[in-house]
Write an enzyme that holds these catalytic residues in place. Structure first.
Site, PDB file in Angstrom:
ATOM      1  CE  LYS A   1      49.807  56.262 183.932  1.00 12.70           C
ATOM      2  NZ  LYS A   1      48.972  57.092 183.747  1.00 12.70           N
TER       3      LYS A   1
ATOM      4  CB  CYS B   1      53.402  64.000 169.455  1.00 15.41           C
ATOM      5  SG  CYS B   1      52.867  62.878 168.323  1.00 15.41           S
TER       6      CYS B   1
END
Ligand code: NAD
Length: 469
Positions: free
Chosen positions: A169, A278
């Site tokens: 996903k 990140c």
């Protein structure tokens, strides 16, 4: 490419009740593609397909899986430019940087798992116990939009190498490159059901995958907020959850280091991908002796970076309107909290009336307790914090609920290493050390659980079985 289909059980199929989602180009603010958002029923079909495939894929030999991964690598290389374009149009990285930053490393990561398939055959012996390895089962791979192919390859490589099957996903905004991965799987004839693609929202597809009884592992990369939801949803079925979450990583600029090199490294690290990394070193801890020099050099370097989407731009638009508003709110908070604006701010960059652009922004006089020093801004914003001595630098570096990465510029390697050992972060880089895809990648504290890449990344997809003879 038809983005209205799902790839399930080796076929392109229609969704059972899913809806189309407009993919907006952040540089033009207009839709350029529509992609299907799958339904819970679609998730069920994809999981069933992966369960069926697991029965045979998990029994393949390591050399067979090595050959499949190599074929996939070779096929994906054919789509390098298409994937680079999709990613640039979907999340805003300037096209001239997209292939190198967003596609080449990820394919290298997949390549690194070809030989690692052999690790599955190693049997450790302790006394009368023989420790065998087996793949954990069907895995859900959920990725964010900032390095979409990188995050997928860091999960897909070890999953395929170990003998797991997957349901993938991608993030809503960046699903398109995953269609090329599905296309490549299809073209090489990867056994049906090994790779299934169900793009969709976190609330529908993400939740359904996390809760599904047929899934044994969720590898999740994204915000700490969503990572907690995944773990909560996964708990009743006792599945394993790997979380690669947010960060507020420090860059320590220590007494006696090469200040110019530290500043160049820090600015480029944060401003690439428009601060949407990140591990970005968005919290600079600077020794008081160097504070004025750092502020001046950082201002110069930042102002030299072109904002835009053209061939000479370094800082593209941020991913969407909501992200732009969130970042502007953080800049406003910084001003209200009394930080000093060195460069950037709330105004639009000159000449860029369309697109989700922001000025690269630097604050000095920041206190580590301020909101802008504690919360992940995930945009082109740097906070500069002054410290008196190394002890205080280490204390400030660790005074965050995150623990993903850190960088240190010190007068020599020994000093850097001494500081590095005391920082609570999964990855620490000394004096501009380069990123290494063979080393374990992941965070401590609320930056996550588990590791990706390298041998340790494979370990996550393995169940151990002690057979006593
Ligand atoms: P996000 O958490 O909003 O979304 C990430 C993914 O999770 C998307 O696919 C989204 O659809 C899905 N999702 C959202 N809610 C979900 C739910 N309840 N259940 C299951 N899935 C759900 O994050 P984002 O804004 O796309 O990405 C940015 C964040 O990702 C930042 O915090 C960044 O630090 C983090 N990140 C971490 C790493 C790492 O390796 N540690 C790498 C890249 C990005």
């Amino acid at each position: 490419m038809d983005y209205s289909k799902l790839y399930i059980n080796g076929q392109w199929v229609d969704s059972k009740g899913g809806e189309l989602f407009d993919v907006i180009n952040p540089a033009t603010e207009s839709s350029f593609a529509q992609v299907i958002m799958a339904s819970e029923l679609d998730v069920d079909c994809a999981v069933q397909s992966a369960q069926m495939a697991f029965k045979t894929w998990s029994k393949t030999s390591s050399s067979e899986r090595a050959q499949w991964i190599q074929k996939l690598v070779d096929q994906l290389k054919l789509y390098r430019d298409e994937m680079a374009l999709c990613i640039s149009q979907s999340m805003g990285i300037p096209l001239h940087m997209s292939a190198e930053v967003q596609v080449d490393d990820p394919i290298e990561i997949l390549q690194s798992y070809v030989e690692r398939t052999a690790l599955m055959d190693e049997i450790k012996q302790i006394g009368n116990a023989h420790i065998y390895k087996q793949p954990i089962g069907v895995c859900a791979l959920i990725s964010p939009w900032n390095y979409p192919l990188n995050q997928l390859m860091g999960k897909l490589g070890p999953a395929l190498a170990s003998g797991c099957t997957v349901v993938v996903k991608p993030a809503e905004q960046t699903s398109l490159q995953d269609y090329f991965v599905a296309k490549a799987c299809d073209e090489i004839g990867l056994p049906k059901g090994v790779f299934n693609l169900v793009p969709g929202t976190g609330q529908i597809v993400g939740n359904a995958l996390s809760q599904h009884k047929g899934i044994q592992l969720v590898s999740f990369t994204g915000s700490t907020r969503a990572g907690i939801q995944v773990a909560t949803n996964a708990a009743p079925t006792v599945k394993k959850v790997i979380q690669e979450l947010g960060g507020k990583s420090p860059l320590i600029i220590d007494e006696g280091c090469d200040v110019q090199a530290a500043v160049n490294y820090g600015i480029e690290d944060v401003m690439i991908n428009t601060g949407q990394t990140c591990t970005a070193y968005s919290r600079w801890l600077v020794h008081k002796k160097h504070i004025q020099a750092v502020i001046q050099l950082a201002k110069q370097k930042t102002q030299s970076l072109k904002v835009g989407i053209d061939h000479d731009a370094f800082v593209g638009p941020v991913v969407n309107a909501a992200q732009k508003q969130r970042i502007l709110k953080h800049i406003e908070t910084g001003l209200k909290e009394g930080a000093t604006l060195v460069t950037g701010g709330l105004e639009k960059p000159d000449g860029l009336d369309m697109g989700y652009y922001l000025q690269p922004t630097i604050f000095s006089n920041v206190k580590n307790k301020m909101t802008i020093a504690q919360e992940e801004i995930f945009g082109p914003v740097i906070c500069i914090i002054e410290y008196e001595n190394q002890e205080q630098a280490i204390e400030l570096a660790n005074d965050t609920h995150y623990g993903l990465a850190a960088a240190i510029y010190a007068k020599d390697q020994a000093t850097g290493l001494n500081i590095a050992k005391q920082i609570d972060a999964g990855m620490v880089y000394i004096n501009g050390a380069s990123y290494n895809i063979e080393a374990p990648f992941g965070g401590m504290k609320q930056s996550g659980n588990g590791r990706e890449f390298g041998d340790e990344g494979l370990q996550e997809y393995i169940e151990l079985k002690a057979i006593h003879i």
